[in-house]
Design a protein around this motif. Structure first.
Motif, PDB file in Angstrom:
ATOM      1  N   LYS A 112       4.609  12.272   6.049  1.00  0.00           N
ATOM      2  CA  LYS A 112       5.441  13.344   6.584  1.00  0.00           C
ATOM      3  C   LYS A 112       4.955  13.833   7.942  1.00  0.00           C
ATOM      4  O   LYS A 112       5.763  14.124   8.829  1.00  0.00           O
ATOM      5  N   SER A 113       3.631  13.921   8.122  1.00  0.00           N
ATOM      6  CA  SER A 113       3.098  14.508   9.360  1.00  0.00           C
ATOM      7  C   SER A 113       3.010  13.499  10.493  1.00  0.00           C
ATOM      8  O   SER A 113       3.429  13.766  11.611  1.00  0.00           O
ATOM      9  N   HIS A 114       2.462  12.345  10.218  1.00  0.00           N
ATOM     10  CA  HIS A 114       2.231  11.366  11.281  1.00  0.00           C
ATOM     11  C   HIS A 114       2.990  10.071  11.049  1.00  0.00           C
ATOM     12  O   HIS A 114       3.544   9.486  11.969  1.00  0.00           O
ATOM     13  N   GLY A 115       3.019   9.627   9.806  1.00  0.00           N
ATOM     14  CA  GLY A 115       3.685   8.388   9.476  1.00  0.00           C
ATOM     15  C   GLY A 115       2.846   7.170   9.833  1.00  0.00           C
ATOM     16  O   GLY A 115       1.797   7.275  10.462  1.00  0.00           O
ATOM     17  N   VAL A 116       3.311   6.028   9.409  1.00  0.00           N
ATOM     18  CA  VAL A 116       2.654   4.768   9.738  1.00  0.00           C
ATOM     19  C   VAL A 116       3.685   3.851  10.381  1.00  0.00           C
ATOM     20  O   VAL A 116       4.890   4.001  10.170  1.00  0.00           O
TER      21      VAL A 116
ATOM     22  N   VAL B  66       0.848  -1.194   0.000  1.00  0.00           N
ATOM     23  CA  VAL B  66       0.000   0.000   0.000  1.00  0.00           C
ATOM     24  C   VAL B  66       0.882   1.242   0.000  1.00  0.00           C
ATOM     25  O   VAL B  66       1.761   1.378   0.858  1.00  0.00           O
ATOM     26  N   VAL B  67       0.659   2.122  -0.946  1.00  0.00           N
ATOM     27  CA  VAL B  67       1.408   3.374  -0.979  1.00  0.00           C
ATOM     28  C   VAL B  67       0.748   4.367  -0.023  1.00  0.00           C
ATOM     29  O   VAL B  67      -0.471   4.530  -0.005  1.00  0.00           O
ATOM     30  N   ILE B  68       1.563   5.007   0.793  1.00  0.00           N
ATOM     31  CA  ILE B  68       1.080   5.955   1.806  1.00  0.00           C
ATOM     32  C   ILE B  68       1.132   7.364   1.243  1.00  0.00           C
ATOM     33  O   ILE B  68       2.125   7.753   0.607  1.00  0.00           O
ATOM     34  N   ASN B  69       0.081   8.129   1.496  1.00  0.00           N
ATOM     35  CA  ASN B  69       0.041   9.512   1.026  1.00  0.00           C
ATOM     36  C   ASN B  69       1.228  10.300   1.569  1.00  0.00           C
ATOM     37  O   ASN B  69       1.593  10.168   2.747  1.00  0.00           O
ATOM     38  N   PRO B  70       1.847  11.160   0.755  1.00  0.00           N
ATOM     39  CA  PRO B  70       3.016  11.911   1.228  1.00  0.00           C
ATOM     40  C   PRO B  70       2.738  12.771   2.457  1.00  0.00           C
ATOM     41  O   PRO B  70       3.596  12.881   3.336  1.00  0.00           O
ATOM     42  N   ASP B  71       1.549  13.414   2.523  1.00  0.00           N
ATOM     43  CA  ASP B  71       1.258  14.262   3.685  1.00  0.00           C
ATOM     44  C   ASP B  71       1.137  13.439   4.962  1.00  0.00           C
ATOM     45  O   ASP B  71       1.578  13.859   6.037  1.00  0.00           O
ATOM     46  N   VAL B  72       0.534  12.237   4.862  1.00  0.00           N
ATOM     47  CA  VAL B  72       0.430  11.365   6.035  1.00  0.00           C
ATOM     48  C   VAL B  72       1.801  10.844   6.444  1.00  0.00           C
ATOM     49  O   VAL B  72       2.154  10.808   7.629  1.00  0.00           O
TER      50      VAL B  72
END
Length: 486
Positions: free
Chosen positions: A136-140, A128-134
């Motif tokens: 950068k801000s919170h991460g997974v 799954v590709v993670i949104n760049p804003d997510v």
């Protein structure tokens, strides 16, 4: 001699009957005002009740999927940062993606965050590709539950096109929210017990009115001012009586709340027009404008200004009403003026703390906007009156004015009601001068009443009435009991 003690008991019983009758009288006085207002509110609610139809409203659901596309959930097993061109693979990088990266050297330097996720429905892990804003801000991180868009079975989709087959949508927050909700309910019920449970049930009823009456009414273009006033009044009637019971205190608080709602509604209607609150700076407002011609953004803002102050308004009115009753029962002989003054001391402290509560609550909700506006380096006056902050500022001011004015009005109504009950015989005569005769059956707290001399006289008089005269049979009996205990 013994008849004197018996007479004191009879006086106490008679006082209790008078107190009960006085409270009934207070309830009748309040009912004469509140019953017509409640009936009028219910009639208005029936007339304004929305039809529930959504004809002419078109709003695309962002969570609707095209044929073959599904929203799936899963648990992250590992996280990696790789070339964005590798997103077309479901299980990891291969030689094919390496060839694609070589064919498109312009994207070789772009890195994306990928989460290898085990689907909840079973099967091999997917990439799954993670949104760049997510990212950068919170991460997974490993163990997160996420919801992602599954494009692998979409019509015409092909992994060779270089686009990712699985795209992050959102986190799954069901467990933490359910845990907090259960913890909140447990804490409220453990501390407030049955009353806390009733308050929670009343909150559910309040949201039912909001969702089934107010929101559909705004969508259908009902008058926003009437909609907010009627809906808020119904909510307060249900919440106050269900949580606090049917009593003169609750009815007094309800009258004060209605007054505060009226002031807030008038100020909100004026401010929305005078300050030209159009909501054009909000993405959500823009979406609503393009959704239906019957939705008035100014009306939505007006309704929001009134609803936002309900909780705090309920808090201050019920507190003031209870304060007046407690003060009066502690010192029934207190004059109306002194009773109002003493209760307003409590009210002023409540006003000071509540103003801070409202201001900081709105500041916390608008914190991202505050940071953005601060980075603009604009003058303070221009910042506070800008489209980004003006709605929050006006909401704070309107709500604060309504609740501040509701406190003296609620206090005055409560004083008039307790004095109208006519239990002056339960304590000192009106004015409570030293040396006056009366029967005091409530403990007296001198911190709440200015006339400490009257309170001292009341306490001394009470002690003298309950102490048998020297040489009496009752006094000899009491001395004999003390000697036996010694």
């Amino acid at each position: 001699m013994g008849s004197g003690h018996s007479h004191a008991s009879m006086g106490h019983s008679e006082l209790t009957s008078q107190a009960v009758a006085a409270r009934r009288r207070a309830n009748r006085i309040l009912a004469a005002v509140l019953v017509p207002l409640t009936l009028l509110t219910l009639v208005a609610m029936a007339m304004l009740w929305p039809s529930g139809t959504k004809e002419g409203i078109s709003l695309a659901n962002p969570y609707s999927a095209a044929p073959g596309v599904t929203f799936d959930t899963g648990k992250i097993q590992s996280v990696a940062v790789e070339s964005c061109m590798q997103g077309s693979n479901a299980s990891g990088p291969t030689s094919d993606t390496g060839q694609q990266a070589q064919q498109d050297p312009g994207q070789q330097g772009s890195d994306c965050t990928f989460a290898f996720t085990e689907p909840d429905q079973g099967g091999s892990p997917v990439k799954v590709v993670i949104n760049p804003d997510v990212a950068k801000s919170h991460g997974v991180k490993v163990g997160d539950q996420i919801r992602y868009l599954n494009l692998s079975n979409a019509q015409g989709a092909s992994a060779s096109q270089g686009s990712p087959a699985y795209i992050f949508v959102d986190f799954v927050r069901t467990m933490p929210i359910v845990f907090l909700a259960l913890l909140y309910a447990f804490v409220v019920i453990a501390v407030a017990r049955w009353r806390g449970f009733r308050a929670l049930v009343g909150l559910v009823g309040a949201y039912f009115v909001l969702v089934s009456f107010m929101l559909p009414g705004l969508v259908e273009g009902k008058p926003p001012l009437l909609l907010a006033l009627v809906g808020s009044t119904v909510i307060m009637i249900g919440v106050l009586y269900f949580a606090h019971g049917f009593s003169a205190r609750t009815s007094t608080a309800l009258l004060g709340t209605m007054f505060g709602l009226g002031i807030t509604a008038l100020l909100a209607a004026w401010a929305t027009d005078a300050a030209n609150l159009a909501g054009v700076g909000s993405h959500d407002a823009t979406t609503l404008i393009n959704t239906s011609d019957s939705i008035s953004i100014s009306g939505v803002i007006l309704c929001g200004l009134i609803i936002s102050g309900l909780g705090v308004l309920n808090d201050v009115t019920i507190t003031q009403s209870s304060a007046v009753w407690e003060l009066y029962e502690l010192a029934p002989g207190t004059s109306a003026r002194k009773l109002f003054t003493s209760a307003m001391r409590i009210g002023r402290d409540h006003i000071a703390s509540t103003v801070y509560t409202i201001a900081f609550a709105y500041a916390g909700a608008a914190l991202p906007i505050l940071i953005i506006v601060m980075l603009y380096n604009r003058p303070l006056g221009e910042t506070l009156t800008s489209a980004e902050l003006s709605e929050e500022v006006i909401r704070t001011l309107v709500g604060s004015i309504g609740l501040v004015l509701a406190i003296p009005v609620t206090t005055l109504i409560a004083v008039l009601v307790v004095k109208a009950t006519g239990i002056r015989t339960a304590g000192l005569p009106e004015g409570g001068a030293p040396g006056d005769q009366g029967t005091v059956t409530h403990p007296v707290n001198p911190d709440y009443v200015d006339d400490t001399g009257a309170l001292a006289a009341a306490a001394a008089s009470s002690r003298s009435r309950h102490t048998p005269p020297e040489g009496s049979e009752a006094a000899d009996t009491r001395r004999g009991r003390r000697a036996d205990r010694g």
